[in-house]
Structure formats: C-alpha cells, structure tokens
Enzyme design. Structure first.
Site, PDB file in Angstrom:
ATOM      1  N   LYS A 186       0.771  -1.151  -0.170  1.00 60.10           N
ATOM      2  CA  LYS A 186      -0.113  -0.012   0.192  1.00 60.10           C
ATOM      3  C   LYS A 186       0.779   1.257   0.157  1.00 60.10           C
ATOM      4  O   LYS A 186       0.505   2.309  -0.399  1.00 60.10           O
ATOM      5  CB  LYS A 186      -1.095   0.030   1.149  1.00 60.10           C
ATOM      6  CG  LYS A 186      -0.421  -0.031   2.558  1.00 60.10           C
ATOM      7  CD  LYS A 186      -0.115   1.421   3.247  1.00 60.10           C
ATOM      8  CE  LYS A 186       0.560   1.562   4.433  1.00 60.10           C
ATOM      9  NZ  LYS A 186       0.785   2.695   5.011  1.00 60.10           N
ATOM     10  N   GLU A 268       8.645   4.580   3.098  1.00 58.28           N
ATOM     11  CA  GLU A 268       9.197   3.078   2.878  1.00 58.28           C
ATOM     12  C   GLU A 268       8.626   2.520   1.602  1.00 58.28           C
ATOM     13  O   GLU A 268       9.178   1.480   1.127  1.00 58.28           O
ATOM     14  CB  GLU A 268       8.167   2.154   3.854  1.00 58.28           C
ATOM     15  CG  GLU A 268       8.589   2.341   5.528  1.00 58.28           C
ATOM     16  CD  GLU A 268       9.959   1.748   5.602  1.00 58.28           C
ATOM     17  OE1 GLU A 268      10.673   1.120   4.661  1.00 58.28           O
ATOM     18  OE2 GLU A 268      10.398   1.531   6.943  1.00 58.28           O
TER      19      GLU A 268
END
Length: 319
Positions: A186, A268
C-alpha cells in the site's frame, strides 16, 4: 505487562504513549546518538506525544529487551536485519516480539517476519501490528481499526486483546503472507497517489484503488497467501490514510517528486517498490503500477511519462 518499545521515532514514541495509556509498565529505547531520543530525553515530548512520568526512557538495548514480556519493534523496515544482529547474545526465552512497521526487505524480497526468523527470533514468538491509522489522529482521540497477526493463533488473540482499547479496535489476522505483503504494497500505491495530487489528477485515485488492490491480490496468491487479504485492513483498508491523508509520507514523497522537490521524511514505499518489482518477476505476476513506480525511481522518469505508460496499455478484461 512489561512492554519495551524499541525505536523512539514517530511510531515508536506513539506506541510507548499508547501502551502506557493502557496501564502497562513501559520503557522506550533509542540510540543515545539519535536526535529523536535526545529530544524525548530532554523534553519528555516530541511533535506527536507527551510522555507520562511512568514511561521509562533508556539507551541500553540489552536492558530494554531483558525487562520486557513483550518487545515492540518500530524502525525503518530496511534496517531491521542489521538491528536484530545485536540480539544474538541476549536471552530471548519466553519473550514475544511485535513488528510495527510495513515493508519488504529490498535486497532479499523477504517479509519482515521472515527477516526476524532468519535473524534468530522464534517464528512462533513474532507477531505483526498492521493496518490504518495516523498518530496525529489517534492523539486527538479519533479511533481506527488495526490488525494483529502471527503464525500462532493463541499469540495473535492474546496480543490483540492486550492492545485493544476505545482508540484502536483490533482484528485477529490469519494470513501473514497476505497481510504483510499487502501492508507493504500500500505504500507503493501511496507514492502514485501523491503523483496524482501533484499533477492535479486526483480523480484517478479511484482507478488506482481498484487496480492497485487487484495486482496486489495476484501477488499475494502467487506467494501462497489469501488473495482476499488485499481487500482487508492491511491493504485496501489502509488506502484512506495512505492515498488521501496529508500525514502520509509516501503520498507526500510522490507529490514532492512531481514538483521536483526533496522529501526528507522516511517513505517506505521507495525501497518496497524495488523489492516488490523483483519479487513479482520471480513468481511471474504482472504488477504494472508497482513496476512503473520502480522504473520511475530507478530512471528518474518524468511523472507524466509514467502515467502515460500505464494509460497507454492495451485494453484487457477487468478481472
């Protein structure tokens, strides 16, 4: 319970604040040289939370691990393996470990629970804490739902029951492959959402949500997980806080990229895009959105060229 939170950045400090709020005996570890640790040590607060006197701060890693029944680890996903190398001489018997981070190790393509097991932690003692939520909302009392998962159903239930509150409702996970992979992926979709914001094309977030979850579901299935996990809290359920929120670092990175600006905070999704692109190639799964982000990062491709490559693909069946 005696709980130690390893990491005192944004999420680490929140987790110490939150678990203390539940009435646990909490210590928060940070490196003495870390700016985040020094700020908390000097002020007992940072830009997100204020620490109660009951929270112990320490820069002694061995002590932080030794004192705890439950050890929560919250740091950058790519630094986990190196960090856990320091645990080799510690007595870890009977301790439970909770990984509160989202990512895939870039070089190996391993999920973080796999990295933990390869680093010497008992696979049955490792859980993950995943799902949507922003600290800035939590500290205002705005609730959300999250997931605890592990390879041991009893551990999953015990930790979810331990951490639940009026602020966070927990669900019991039962698909480590799907939930870890979805939670990491995601962040890549968040980068694309930021690009759409930067280009004034936010209406395309609808197709991004639908097609992004679909390609992630295919990857999860190929890895041996439950494809439906892509539509649960750890992936699709986390899109609102990743694709739309001003607090999302990955969305912010994507928007900054379209404007030619530097983005200084941890995103990330950048290393995870590389990891997932290689992983999808290894298992033979087509992931056009993820691959477009990976190529953009590698080759510094102009944002509109990236989107054109996606929209210029030949028509195909939706499912």
């Amino acid at each position: 319970m005696k709980i130690s939170v390893l990491g005192c950045g944004r999420w680490g400090s929140f987790l110490a604040w939150y678990t203390d709020r539940l009435g646990n005996d909490v210590a928060c570890y940070g490196r003495e040289s870390s700016l985040s640790y020094r700020i908390l040590k000097e002020n007992r607060r940072n830009e997100y939370v204020a620490f109660a006197d009951s929270i112990e701060l320490t820069c002694d890693l061995e002590y932080a691990v030794a004192r705890a029944d439950v050890v929560i680890i919250s740091l950058s996903a790519q630094s986990l393996r190196g960090f856990l190398k320091q645990f080799t001489e510690f007595d870890l018997g009977g301790k439970k470990f909770v990984l509160c981070m989202k990512g895939i190790e870039e070089q190996s393509g391993k999920r973080l629970s796999e990295v933990a097991a390869e680093s010497g932690l008992d696979k049955k003692s490792v859980a993950v804490w995943l799902g949507p939520g922003h600290i800035q909302d939590f500290v205002k009392g705005i609730p959300n739902c999250m997931v605890i998962d592990s390879y041991d159903p009893a551990l999953t239930r015990a930790l979810a029951d331990l951490f639940r509150s009026d602020l966070i409702r927990f669900y019991y996970g039962d698909d480590m492959i799907g939930n870890e992979t979805g939670a990491a992926a995601k962040n890549v979709m968040g980068i694309v959402a930021g690009m759409l914001d930067g280009l004034g094309l936010a209406s395309l977030k609808g197709p991004l949500m639908a097609r992004g979850a679909r390609e992630v579901s295919r990857l999860i299935a190929a890895l041996g997980g439950n494809s439906m996990s892509a539509y649960g809290l750890c992936h699709l359920g986390d899109y609102e806080t990743t694709l739309f929120s001003r607090f999302s670092h990955n969305r912010g990175w994507g928007e900054a990229y379209t404007k030619g600006e530097n983005f200084s905070r941890l995103a990330e999704g950048v290393p995870t895009a590389a990891a997932l692109a290689r992983l999808s190639e290894r298992v033979g799964v087509e992931m056009p959105i993820t691959n477009a982000v990976y190529d953009m990062i590698r080759f510094r491709t102009p944002p509109m060229e990236v989107l054109s490559s996606l929209f210029g693909r030949n028509p195909k069946k939706e499912f």
